[in-house]
Design an enzyme around this catalytic site. Sequence first.
Site, mmCIF file in Angstrom:
data_model
loop_
_atom_site.group_PDB
_atom_site.id
_atom_site.type_symbol
_atom_site.label_atom_id
_atom_site.label_comp_id
_atom_site.label_asym_id
_atom_site.label_seq_id
_atom_site.Cartn_x
_atom_site.Cartn_y
_atom_site.Cartn_z
ATOM 1 N N GLN A 42 0.831 -1.460 -0.011
ATOM 2 C CA GLN A 42 -0.149 -0.272 -0.212
ATOM 3 C C GLN A 42 0.726 1.323 -0.065
ATOM 4 O O GLN A 42 1.839 1.279 0.569
ATOM 5 C CB GLN A 42 -0.792 -0.695 1.048
ATOM 6 C CG GLN A 42 -0.251 -0.223 2.415
ATOM 7 C CD GLN A 42 -1.261 -0.832 3.637
ATOM 8 O OE1 GLN A 42 -2.428 -0.561 3.878
ATOM 9 N NE2 GLN A 42 -0.637 -1.810 4.059
ATOM 10 N N TYR A 72 -9.691 5.318 20.122
ATOM 11 C CA TYR A 72 -9.842 4.377 19.067
ATOM 12 C C TYR A 72 -8.854 3.541 20.019
ATOM 13 O O TYR A 72 -9.172 1.937 20.068
ATOM 14 C CB TYR A 72 -8.965 4.562 17.755
ATOM 15 C CG TYR A 72 -9.445 3.334 17.311
ATOM 16 C CD1 TYR A 72 -10.522 2.798 16.431
ATOM 17 C CD2 TYR A 72 -7.979 2.353 16.738
ATOM 18 C CE1 TYR A 72 -10.418 1.196 15.305
ATOM 19 C CE2 TYR A 72 -8.153 1.511 16.244
ATOM 20 C CZ TYR A 72 -9.029 0.926 16.035
ATOM 21 O OH TYR A 72 -8.880 -0.471 14.895
ATOM 22 N N ASP A 148 0.594 -13.019 6.571
ATOM 23 C CA ASP A 148 -1.078 -12.563 6.781
ATOM 24 C C ASP A 148 -1.607 -13.203 7.518
ATOM 25 O O ASP A 148 -1.268 -14.657 8.232
ATOM 26 C CB ASP A 148 -1.552 -14.022 5.157
ATOM 27 C CG ASP A 148 -2.793 -13.190 4.824
ATOM 28 O OD1 ASP A 148 -3.901 -14.699 5.247
ATOM 29 O OD2 ASP A 148 -3.208 -12.811 4.527
ATOM 30 N N GLY A 149 -2.508 -12.041 8.498
ATOM 31 C CA GLY A 149 -3.371 -12.656 9.336
ATOM 32 C C GLY A 149 -4.345 -14.198 9.417
ATOM 33 O O GLY A 149 -4.265 -15.290 10.236
ATOM 34 N N ASP A 166 -7.045 -4.660 14.681
ATOM 35 C CA ASP A 166 -7.498 -3.464 14.103
ATOM 36 C C ASP A 166 -7.482 -3.262 12.684
ATOM 37 O O ASP A 166 -5.927 -3.223 12.158
ATOM 38 C CB ASP A 166 -6.361 -2.919 14.998
ATOM 39 C CG ASP A 166 -5.691 -1.239 14.503
ATOM 40 O OD1 ASP A 166 -6.734 -0.256 13.817
ATOM 41 O OD2 ASP A 166 -5.199 -0.921 15.054
ATOM 42 N N ASP A 169 -9.267 -0.184 5.783
ATOM 43 C CA ASP A 169 -11.069 -0.176 5.403
ATOM 44 C C ASP A 169 -11.024 -1.554 4.738
ATOM 45 O O ASP A 169 -10.055 -2.013 4.404
ATOM 46 C CB ASP A 169 -11.767 1.348 4.565
ATOM 47 C CG ASP A 169 -11.864 2.323 6.809
ATOM 48 O OD1 ASP A 169 -12.271 1.769 7.142
ATOM 49 O OD2 ASP A 169 -11.096 3.756 6.337
#
Length: 292
Positions: A42, A72, A148-149, A166, A169
Amino acid sequence: MGLNGKELIVDGWFHERGVLWPGQAMSLKVTKVLDHFQSDFQDILVFESESHGTVLVLDGVIQVSERDEFSYQEMIAHIPLFAHPNPKKVLVIGGGDGGVLREVARHVGVEEIVECEIDEGVIIASKKYLPTLAKGYDDPRVTVQIMDGAKFLADNQDSFDVIITDSSDPVGPASVLFETPFYNSMYKSLREGGIVCTQGECMWLHLDLIKPLMDSIRQTYSSVEYAYTTLPTYPSGQIGFILATKGRTTCKVPERKPDETIQEELKYYTPELHQAAFVLPAFCQRAIYGSL
């Protein structure tokens, strides 16, 4: 790929525009661009703002500002952790800025904290420019997995008392984290009595995403609830959390409370606010649960 964050700075102002909040934008005055680069996943922008301190932006979307991040980080961490009577092993998926780790580390009874972040670039940027968040990485109970989760969950079943996701979007690399199969994987990785807490989007903008997801995972989890917090730099000034449990009921009432020393350090969370976070406006209550 998402938007190029630097291109959103026009005449000295950063303008956040996104497909998930059409017709509206959030603007912050920029005093200095601190960094801008493309990671493997990203676009990452860090800038100093006039009114909100250092700001982290991923794919053109504000993730953290120093002024309001605590509302948050504290709520996404402390609602599930204080709702659990004795959490020992905690997994954080996403949250590469380290803010959630900072809050989890306040719980002295937690013995192991695992951070699973797919994009090491976020960790690097946070450690360099957001040390008040990244200090979460300094706790000796923290181990970091750059992966990767979903893959990590598949390899670690029946392992965690609390899982906190967490995420950014549901576009780009985070989109899978808002799908039912990912919640099913988290369920399998929870121990009995465990709690999942995930970034749950905005009641003013995303009820069409929130309700179907909650309806879907109710088939698996023992309870599924929506809570929320407020902060100026997220779209419409509000963001929610989806809390889901395995073999236990509601998370609305804390099982434990912060001691006096920790409460003095917290800027947002209180046991009273924990309970109040589940009290929804009538339109949201009807949309998610069907009635008041």
